[in-house]
Scaffold this motif. Structure first.
Motif: not given
Length: 233
Positions: A1-13
């Motif tokens: 299964m191919k890895a999928k990038k998911v966006y979170f901003n710096k504050k969220q992370v």
């Protein structure tokens, strides 16, 4: 299964990674509070299968029509499919695992295939939330939720299962809110002092739409600045 990038901003992370037992995320509109809730749910799901927690807000309508659509949208980004990996407001399929704490009514429950579950609690009916037992909790629009409801109803319900669940996120309480406009919500600022005094137990983080500019775009922020009053902006 191919890895999928998911966006979170710096504050969220930063907020998602915090393992303090009580955490507060104060953010203006567009700062991505619901996105953080979705990210935390996904993190908890992997860390604590068969755990049951709550998502509380002012009303069921607020949860179902405002918070949940954003959460489901982010779940889709992360590869979770409604009806396959989780169901909302219905008895889950027989192949879904049951959570450790039994659920008798599913009208206001999000159930996941590995037994992880989130029950929705409406604070316009606080008495209906009494007596529950949960492994974690999310409070959305916390500035509009009475502090006494948190202290007397929600916080005491986060208990138990320490012999079953081994995770640094177990029994964690997270509060999400826009900055309070009314004195009844000013109690949220007390958590900043607590975080400064005892950062191992408390986390306090403020964010704005600017922190989420990669999602909102500069044009959207410029429009709000032009049309809103200084205080609203």
């Amino acid at each position: 299964m191919k890895a999928k990038k998911v966006y979170f901003n710096k504050k969220q992370v930063q907020f998602m990674r915090g393992d303090q037992e009580t955490k507060v995320f104060l953010g203006g509109r567009g700062s991505g509070k619901s996105t953080v809730i979705a990210g935390k749910m996904r993190l908890y799901m992997g860390e604590m299968p068969r755990a049951k927690g709550f998502l509380s807000s002012t009303t069921y309508n607020q949860i179902l029509t405002k918070t949940l659509p954003s959460i489901s949208s982010k779940f889709e980004d992360m590869g979770l499919v409604d009806g396959v990996h989780y169901v909302i407001g219905q008895r889950p399929p027989k192949h879904f695992i049951n959570p450790y704490s039994k659920i008798s009514k599913y009208e206001y429950v999000m159930s996941f295939c590995n037994g992880f579950a989130v029950e929705f609690l409406s604070m316009d009916r606080p008495d209906q939330a009494r007596g529950g037992s949960y492994d974690f909790g999310f409070i959305d629009e916390a500035a509009l939720v009475k502090k006494e409801h948190i202290n007397k109803v929600l916080l005491p319900s986060i208990r138990g299962n320490i012999h079953r669940i081994r995770s640094k996120y177990h029994q964690q309480l997270s509060l999400y809110s826009s900055l309070p406009w009314l004195p009844s919500g000013y109690y949220l600022y007390d958590y900043e002092e607590r975080a400064n005094t005892d950062p191992s137990k408390y986390m306090y983080l403020e964010a704005s739409a600017m922190d989420n500019i990669d999602i909102l775009g500069q044009a959207g922020l410029d429009r709000m600045k032009q049309e809103l009053s200084y205080l609203e902006y």
